[in-house]
Write a protein that holds these residues in place. Structure first.
Motif, PDB file in Angstrom:
ATOM      1  N   ASN A 186     -23.706 116.770  13.225  1.00 43.04           N
ATOM      2  CA  ASN A 186     -23.611 116.688  14.647  1.00 43.04           C
ATOM      3  C   ASN A 186     -24.289 115.406  15.098  1.00 43.04           C
ATOM      4  OD1 ASN A 186     -22.912 119.582  15.348  1.00 43.04           O
ATOM      5  ND2 ASN A 186     -24.203 120.164  13.850  1.00 43.04           N
ATOM      6  N   GLU A 187     -24.046 115.666  16.592  1.00 44.00           N
ATOM      7  CA  GLU A 187     -24.180 114.313  17.253  1.00 44.00           C
ATOM      8  C   GLU A 187     -25.601 113.781  17.513  1.00 44.00           C
ATOM      9  OE1 GLU A 187     -21.556 114.395  20.181  1.00 44.00           O
ATOM     10  OE2 GLU A 187     -22.251 112.569  21.351  1.00 44.00           O
ATOM     11  N   VAL A 188     -26.001 112.665  17.422  1.00 44.70           N
ATOM     12  CA  VAL A 188     -27.379 111.943  17.729  1.00 44.70           C
ATOM     13  C   VAL A 188     -27.240 110.941  18.312  1.00 44.70           C
ATOM     14  CG1 VAL A 188     -28.229 113.140  15.522  1.00 44.70           C
ATOM     15  CG2 VAL A 188     -27.213 110.699  15.639  1.00 44.70           C
ATOM     16  N   THR A 189     -28.355 110.765  19.091  1.00 42.34           N
ATOM     17  CA  THR A 189     -28.253 109.440  19.953  1.00 42.34           C
ATOM     18  C   THR A 189     -29.435 108.527  19.597  1.00 42.34           C
ATOM     19  OG1 THR A 189     -27.838 108.694  22.329  1.00 42.34           O
ATOM     20  CG2 THR A 189     -29.725 110.223  21.967  1.00 42.34           C
ATOM     21  N   MET A 201     -27.662 116.718  19.406  1.00 44.70           N
ATOM     22  CA  MET A 201     -27.371 116.677  20.878  1.00 44.70           C
ATOM     23  C   MET A 201     -26.782 118.098  21.262  1.00 44.70           C
ATOM     24  SD  MET A 201     -26.255 112.959  21.731  1.00 44.70           S
ATOM     25  CE  MET A 201     -26.148 112.969  23.573  1.00 44.70           C
ATOM     26  N   VAL A 202     -27.123 118.909  21.910  1.00 48.69           N
ATOM     27  CA  VAL A 202     -26.534 120.248  22.041  1.00 48.69           C
ATOM     28  C   VAL A 202     -25.754 120.370  23.162  1.00 48.69           C
ATOM     29  CG1 VAL A 202     -27.499 122.631  22.562  1.00 48.69           C
ATOM     30  CG2 VAL A 202     -28.731 121.315  21.076  1.00 48.69           C
ATOM     31  N   VAL A 222     -11.280 110.448  18.202  1.00 52.33           N
ATOM     32  CA  VAL A 222     -10.585 111.441  19.238  1.00 52.33           C
ATOM     33  C   VAL A 222     -11.331 111.398  20.571  1.00 52.33           C
ATOM     34  CG1 VAL A 222      -9.946 113.534  19.629  1.00 52.33           C
ATOM     35  CG2 VAL A 222      -9.774 112.814  17.458  1.00 52.33           C
ATOM     36  N   LEU A 223     -10.799 111.642  21.549  1.00 54.30           N
ATOM     37  CA  LEU A 223     -11.429 111.558  22.969  1.00 54.30           C
ATOM     38  C   LEU A 223     -11.630 112.709  23.489  1.00 54.30           C
ATOM     39  CD1 LEU A 223      -8.859 108.824  24.439  1.00 54.30           C
ATOM     40  CD2 LEU A 223     -11.285 108.572  24.300  1.00 54.30           C
ATOM     41  N   THR A 224     -12.826 113.086  23.803  1.00 55.45           N
ATOM     42  CA  THR A 224     -13.306 114.289  24.383  1.00 55.45           C
ATOM     43  C   THR A 224     -14.049 114.221  25.781  1.00 55.45           C
ATOM     44  OG1 THR A 224     -15.253 114.180  23.078  1.00 55.45           O
ATOM     45  CG2 THR A 224     -13.502 115.779  22.289  1.00 55.45           C
ATOM     46  N   ASN A 225     -14.123 115.324  26.717  1.00 54.37           N
ATOM     47  CA  ASN A 225     -14.719 115.047  27.847  1.00 54.37           C
ATOM     48  C   ASN A 225     -16.204 115.049  27.695  1.00 54.37           C
ATOM     49  OD1 ASN A 225     -12.031 116.622  28.853  1.00 54.37           O
ATOM     50  ND2 ASN A 225     -12.627 114.442  29.783  1.00 54.37           N
ATOM     51  N   LYS A 226     -16.784 114.053  27.095  1.00 58.28           N
ATOM     52  CA  LYS A 226     -18.304 114.042  26.841  1.00 58.28           C
ATOM     53  C   LYS A 226     -18.428 112.809  26.898  1.00 58.28           C
ATOM     54  CE  LYS A 226     -18.171 116.469  23.003  1.00 58.28           C
ATOM     55  NZ  LYS A 226     -18.379 117.192  21.937  1.00 58.28           N
ATOM     56  N   PRO A 227     -19.827 112.232  27.124  1.00 58.13           N
ATOM     57  CA  PRO A 227     -20.325 110.764  27.165  1.00 58.13           C
ATOM     58  C   PRO A 227     -19.916 109.970  25.760  1.00 58.13           C
ATOM     59  CG  PRO A 227     -22.407 112.265  27.641  1.00 58.13           C
ATOM     60  CD  PRO A 227     -21.058 113.177  27.131  1.00 58.13           C
ATOM     61  N   ALA A 228     -19.437 108.975  26.167  1.00 57.52           N
ATOM     62  CA  ALA A 228     -18.887 108.071  25.000  1.00 57.52           C
ATOM     63  C   ALA A 228     -19.940 107.832  23.813  1.00 57.52           C
ATOM     64  CB  ALA A 228     -18.552 106.811  25.743  1.00 57.52           C
ATOM     65  N   CYS A 229     -19.156 107.999  22.719  1.00 58.82           N
ATOM     66  CA  CYS A 229     -20.167 107.444  21.638  1.00 58.82           C
ATOM     67  C   CYS A 229     -19.866 106.090  21.075  1.00 58.82           C
ATOM     68  CB  CYS A 229     -19.743 108.349  20.422  1.00 58.82           C
ATOM     69  SG  CYS A 229     -20.043 110.025  20.517  1.00 58.82           S
ATOM     70  N   GLY A 230     -20.833 105.550  20.521  1.00 57.98           N
ATOM     71  CA  GLY A 230     -20.627 104.055  20.266  1.00 57.98           C
ATOM     72  C   GLY A 230     -21.236 103.736  18.936  1.00 57.98           C
ATOM     73  N   ALA A 231     -21.935 102.606  18.952  1.00 58.00           N
ATOM     74  CA  ALA A 231     -22.543 102.110  17.858  1.00 58.00           C
ATOM     75  C   ALA A 231     -23.851 102.695  17.749  1.00 58.00           C
ATOM     76  CB  ALA A 231     -22.497 100.454  17.706  1.00 58.00           C
ATOM     77  N   MET A 232     -24.408 102.998  16.518  1.00 54.19           N
ATOM     78  CA  MET A 232     -25.770 103.732  16.250  1.00 54.19           C
ATOM     79  C   MET A 232     -26.182 103.130  14.743  1.00 54.19           C
ATOM     80  SD  MET A 232     -27.491 107.000  17.006  1.00 54.19           S
ATOM     81  CE  MET A 232     -29.087 107.557  16.209  1.00 54.19           C
TER      82      MET A 232
END
Ligand SMILES: Cc1cc2nc3c(=O)[nH]c(=O)nc-3n(C[C@H](O)[C@H](O)[C@H](O)COP(=O)(O)OP(=O)(O)OC[C@H]3O[C@@H](n4cnc5c(N)ncnc54)[C@H](O)[C@@H]3O)c2cc1C
Lengths: 334, 860
Positions: B180-183, B713-714, B348-358
């Protein structure tokens, strides 16, 4: 995120405070430690014209012992409660709950009054104005629907303070001041059970003190809390348990008396689990029987829990943990 | 290590006192006269056309100076040349909840915030996509019309003969893994202050100065020039102290452009500091990733083939996406010897904040899958997990099947260290139920061999200036973001010049003063800027040596520079008087005023065998006039990778290696996982500053543990449910177990003094090490991260006959995750799920799967 505009009023006495509350009724909010109120004001959950800062009122602060028990001023900080010898000795469950609140830094500011009067919490509510706007708001603030109980007209935001379950077990009484005078109210009568307006407190009421009766002194007690981080999370579930037996520590053949079980963070109000108290009263409690008592307490506590999707763990899990925590709380006293 | 005087020594960070005392300045600490505060209006809709923006009510508010919108600066930009898909503020449409619509510049924050409420925007909602696998099926309402099927980019790589490899394998294991997504959750929120000068001749707006919390000041200068239509020479970017980046500041973040555009329109300096919520919306973190992985091994443990299909939920803009999806495939190689690789990657593009480099960019989620599956394979063939890793080591120097050049390779020693440290042989598999050990490895690049904007330009350049009193100033474009690159540069120069650290000043990351460096990302700075510093210092040293050699009647090669002195090899022991008179740091001995004459007197003394550093410098300056050295670094052509499409990402001049063992216990009643200890060994080539290396390794492991256990990120219909540090649960000190760090030094032939990267490579291994340890403890194989208590408990219950099942959202099984779910399973709704407000932008629109069917069944 800036704070909304407001004017700070800083009374020096209770009388002055009550007078100011009455004068600005409906447009005023009490600030104690501010650890909950300030973030909420930044999120524009509260936009009062006046903020009543009661920190300068000496009579609201401090812990007094008497034959009747212990009286804790509403402005006493959680850090002070943590360190107080009489609480440590005679009302240990309160200390246990207190040290799980937030973090040491926050407990230096946070007060017991503020903890008791804490607003209910929900993922759809404790958000910025811009965020709330993007989901069409909710019943609790600015909107007319509930995101967690679809179709419902009731708000299910969870009451998420740690000390009230301990205080419920201890039979705490509240001293409330208002233009009408002083009244003493049992803690459980403070809570309405409605998420949108969780406290039965008029905007002219000032919580002045919390009384712990002498009868509750020396109860065995434990508080267990569900959180993801050991350091700084609101409870996702919490259970306090107290009981008495005549002979010091529970022994193999002791009998449980004055049993109380209370839960928090899984309903819009903290609750005494009356059925658990009833069924456990007079039950033996020792090495052989503690497990059984724990299971029973857990089951009944879980039955009273009605968590919804107000926080980032599934309601199923939180309910399940109420069971485990109640059991563990009891077992920790064996 | 005794041959070095500064290198390899535990050295305090050169900027630590400012940080510790509060005197150090971060971007938000700057202000200039007349400065306004900027606040951004964010979209409440995940995908909508903007029909009208009317700011007249906002402009009428007292204290509001300007309102800017997309049309004020419509030029497109993006960190990658292939991904110029962002504008300063939304033009025509918004693509995620939180997208930037307008900015108010006002005299105070609260006025600016009030003005936001007075901007009237008319939106027309469009179909929104939240699940990448759904998004790929889109035919209408595309997020970017030029990207069919909402696929930003897909790559299909085949190296060797994967099918043949599977045929040769004795055991083939397949599985789907979901991370799942992390920031990043860097401590310092983003902040930018932009200020124009008035041109003294024309009276128009002139040069622009920008103070910004950035890892890439030169890219910022470049993108500002594109958006503002200004030459780069008219833009000065200054990077003050930065409170952590982890990749979040490794590209141009909207506020950096918006502040400049607002300052231009308001004709006054504008500062914007993000709220924490805005930091979450700006994001650029690690995408939710689906990894379908298939590994074939022989009975002897050798890996024959790996095939991976990776789908990344990239959010609404390209950002680093194309690079991320390439790293995910490329770094399947270069850790183990894998002869056949197939890779299919979809960004893939989705309607959420852009992911990048981490941190660990692109490699982490695939590594989680791979190292988990490797343990499964080991179990199937009855091999010890440490042994199977040892069985598949590379034999460097070598080129991997996907053309990555590996030279230094400390992985074997890393594995040995953690196996010994954790008493693996004695304890693994022999602990009581509920307690377990797990091992995993990872690696990372020491900088990309190819820069984002392909050119032959060096990646790092450094100028060194030596002053007459022996002070040394390093001018470097490299960005210290807390990792300690200024300190490393100072150490390298001090080592080469044989002078003390106290002589060295570092002037860094100011585009007016320092020569170009492409930024702090991909763990490139120690390696590349380190090499440039090394060369610059050697160039300066050469000038000094030539001059001194003349005075000492010897050749420059016969000179030794050390301890703030220069002497001829074999020179007689220093006489007492010279030692006493030897100047140390400026002013220490003779005092500034006397210095000139003392130096003159010394010179007149004629031929000698030893000199103070200061004398040597004066000697050289008398000949040279000025004393400077320049150095640069460009990765060598043979490290730049294969010629296949996308082959430019993954190659690096050197790779770091890590091995870790996790010791965990699992509470089977609550599902809580406690990590007791991590043994982490990291091959960083050479530890230039061991204490900094340990800090980076421990930090990486700890950050990995956050992703392993609790960070997530939920989402609910594109709405981020936990945009705060309270609800997005980064680990705190309480959750940080003891991390025992072993430094392994493989001495890379090309790194400065043999150094490689130290700050990213250790992150990825932490996640599978914990997953493998959980399996060892209680026999559940978690294929979805993070391993939250409820996921662990759900998996335990489903294994246990007769136990009450714990249902997660859509009955997800964390041992066999199917697709992404709203909330990643952390939240669930009974019954129908939320009934939406008529104005609720997240409302399910016709065409998407109905909510009711997705969520849990059963009435409350
Ligand atoms: C990061 C973070 C973590 C936290 N974690 C926890 C946690 O784990 N457990 C927990 O229980 N709480 C937690 N809190 C909430 C809060 O810190 C505590 O509940 C604290 O005890 C509140 O006390 P206060 O004095 O700061 O209240 P304030 O914020 O000043 O007030 C809270 C509310 O009580 C009202 N109020 C206060 N005093 C009176 C009075 N005398 N009479 C009438 N009304 C009054 C105020 O009007 C307000 O509505 C957390 C807060 C933060 C910011």
């Amino acid at each position: 995120m800036s704070l909304p505009d407001f004017q700070v009023l800083r009374p020096r006495t209770n009388a002055e405070a009550v007078e100011l509350l009455a004068r600005h009724a409906g447009d005023i909010r009490i600030i104690a430690g501010g650890t909950d109120l300030v973030p909420s004001m930044r999120q524009k959950l509260f936009t009062p014209k006046f903020v009543l800062d009661i920190r300068a009122i000496a009579e609201l602060n401090g812990i007094r012992e008497s034959a009747a028990g212990l009286s804790i001023g509403a402005m006493t900080t959680l850090a002070a409660i943590e360190r107080h010898p009489a609480i440590r000795k005679n009302y240990s469950v309160l200390r246990e709950a207190t040290i799980t609140v937030a973090s040491p830094v926050i407990r230096n500011m946070a007060t017991l009054g503020g903890n008791i009067c804490l607003d209910t919490r929900c993922l759809w509510y404790n958000q910025s104005l811009a965020w709330r706007k993007s989901c069409g708001f909710c019943i609790k603030k600015d909107g007319n629907l509930c995101h967690v109980a679809p179709g419902g007209t009731k708000c299910w935001a969870a009451f998420s303070a740690d000390t009230p379950p301990a205080l419920l077990c201890l039979g705490a009484q509240l001293e409330i001041l208002s233009p009408q005078g002083v009244r003493i109210v049992p803690l459980q009568d403070l809570y309405s059970g409605a998420g949108e307006a969780p406290l039965k407190l008029a905007s002219t009421d000032l919580l002045a003190a919390i009384h712990l009766p002498a009868a509750s002194s020396g109860l065995h007690g434990a508080y267990k809390k569900l959180r993801i981080r050991g350091s700084i999370d609101y409870p996702l579930a919490g259970v306090a348990v107290t009981f008495r037996n005549g002979a010091g520590n529970p022994t193999a053949n002791s009998i449980m008396k004055d049993v109380r079980v209370a839960i928090t963070a899984v309903n819009p109000a903290p609750l005494l689990v009356r059925e658990a108290a009833k069924q456990l009263e007079g039950k033996p409690f020792g090495e052989a029987t503690a497990e059984l008592a724990g299971e029973l307490a857990g089951e009944l506590a879980a039955k009273s829990a009605r968590p919804l999707t107000t926080s980032a763990l599934t309601p199923e899990y939180r309910k399940e943990m109420v069971r485990v925590l109640a059991k563990r709380a009891l077992l920790s006293l064996a | 290590m005794s041959d070095f005087s500064v290198i390899g020594k535990r050295t305090a960070m050169v900027d630590s006192s400012g940080k510790a005392t509060g005197l150090g300045k971060y971007a938000d600490d700057f202000s200039v006269p007349g400065m306004l505060i900027g606040k951004i209006l964010h979209s409440p809709y995940p995908h909508a056309r903007i029909k009208k923006i009317d700011a007249s009510r906002a402009l009428a508010l007292d204290g509001v100076v300007a309102v800017v919108t997309g049309s004020d600066a419509p030029n497109k930009y993006g960190i990658l040349p292939v991904g110029h898909d962002e504008t300063a503020l939304a033009v025509e449409k918004v693509r995620y909840v939180g997208d930037n619509v307008a900015c108010v510049a006002a005299i105070s924050e609260s006025i600016a915030e009030k003005a936001l409420e007075l901007i009237d925007v008319e939106y027309e909602p469009m179909q929104a996509y939240f699940d990448p696998e759904d998004s790929m099926k889109a035919t209408s309402d595309l997020i970017h019309p030029e990207k069919p099927g909402n696929v930003e980019k897909d790559y299909h790589h085949v190296f060797g003969d994967p099918d043949q490899g599977f045929a040769e394998s004795d055991v083939v294991i397949e599985g789907r893994y979901i991370a799942n997504e992390v920031t990043h959750a860097a401590m310092e929120p983003h902040c930018t202050l932009a200020s124009f000068e008035i041109d003294s001749i024309t009276g128009n707006q002139g040069r622009l100065t920008v103070w910004s919390s950035t890892q890439v000041p030169y890219y910022l200068q470049h993108k500002l020039s594109i958006v503002l239509d200004m030459p780069m020479s008219q833009i000065r970017v200054i990077k003050p102290l930065v409170g952590g980046g982890f990749g979040a500041k490794s590209e141009i973040i909207p506020l950096e452009i918006i502040a400049a555009v607002a300052a231009r329109k308001a004709q006054a300096p504008v500062k914007i500091t993000y709220t924490r919520e805005e930091v979450f919306w700006a994001h650029r973190g690690r995408p939710r990733t689906i990894v379908d992985l298939k590994t074939g091994v022989k009975k002897d443990g050798s890996i024959r083939t790996v095939a991976a299909r990776v789908v990344q939920d990239g959010g609404a803009y390209c950002s680093y996406g194309v690079v991320t999806i390439l790293y995910s495939g490329a770094l399947l190689g270069a850790l183990y010897d894998i002869p056949n690789i197939r890779y299919d990657g979809y960004r893939v593009l989705t309607n959420k904040p852009a992911c990048g480099a981490m941190r660990g960019h692109g490699t982490v989620n695939v590594r989680f899958a791979f190292e988990s599956q490797l343990d499964e394979a080991a179990a199937r063939i009855g091999m010890d997990p440490a042994a199977i890793r040892n069985r598949n080591l590379l034999k460097p120097p070598c080129l991997t099947v996907n053309n990555l050049r590996v030279r230094s390779y400390g992985l074997p020693e890393c594995i040995e260290k953690v196996v010994t440290g954790s008493r693996w042989a004695e304890r693994k598999g022999k602990l009581p139920r509920g307690r377990g050990l797990g091992i995993a490895c990872s690696h990372y690049v020491s900088g990309a061999a190819n820069s984002i904007i392909r050119s032959d330009m060096p990646h790092s350049t450094v100028n060194i200036k030596v002053d007459r009193d022996g002070g040394v100033v390093i001018y470097t474009g490299a960005s210290d973001i807390g990792q300690g690159s200024d300190t490393v540069a100072a150490q390298i120069a001090a080592e080469v010049l044989g002078c003390s650290m106290a002589r060295i000043q570092v002037i860094a990351a100011d585009t007016d003063l320092t020569p170009v460096d492409i930024g702090s990302y991909s763990s490139r700075v120690t390696f590349m800027n380190g090499n440039a510093t090394l060369r610059a210092a050697q160039a300066a040293k050469k000038l000094i040596a030539e001059a001194v050699a003349k005075r000492m009647n010897c050749s420059p090669e016969d000179l030794i520079f050390s301890d703030d002195k220069v002497w001829k090899k074999g020179a007689a022991e220093e006489s007492v008087t010279v030692a006493a008179a030897a100047p140390t740091v400026s002013g220490h001995v003779e005092g500034q005023i006397l210095r000139g004459s003392v130096q003159q007197k010394r010179k007149d003394e004629g031929v000698k065998e030893r000199m103070s550093f200061e004398e040597a410098v004066v000697t050289a300056m008398d000949i040279q006039g000025t004393l400077t050295g320049v150095g640069s670094y460009a990765p060598p052509p043979d490290a730049r990778g294969g010629k296949h499409k996308g082959g430019g990402v993954g190659p690096s001049p050197a790779y770091s290696y890590s091995a870790q063992v996790a010791d965990v216990s699992v509470d089977e009643e609550t599902g809580e996982v406690t990590v007791h200890k991590i043994w982490a060994a990291h091959d960083c080539g050479r530890a230039l500053n061991p204490v900094a290396v340990e800090g980076q390794v421990i930090g990486s492991v700890w950050m990995g543990l956050g992703q392993a256990l609790q960070e997530e990120m939920v989402w609910k219909h594109g709405l981020l449910m936990n945009p705060s540090l309270l609800e997005y649960r980064s680990a705190s000190g309480v959750e940080s177990p003891e991390i025992e760090c072993y430094i392994v030094e493989s001495i890379d032939p090309e790194g400065p003094f043999g150094a490689k990267e130290a700050s990213e490579g250790s992150l990825a291994a932490a996640i599978p090490a914990v997953a493998n340890a959980i399996f060892d403890a209680v026999g559940i194989r978690l294929r979805e991260s993070p391993f939250t208590p409820e996921r662990v408990l759900a998996a335990l219950r489903s294994k246990k006959a007769g136990a009450k099942k714990l249902q997660l959202t859509r009955n997800a099984d964390p041992e066999n995750p199917g697709s992404f779910r709203e909330h990643g399973g952390s939240l669930c709704f009974k019954g129908k799920g939320p009934v939406r407000h008529a104005l609720d932008p997240a409302m399910v629109r016709p065409g998407t799967t109905a909510d009711a069917a997705e969520e849990m069944g059963g009435a409350d």
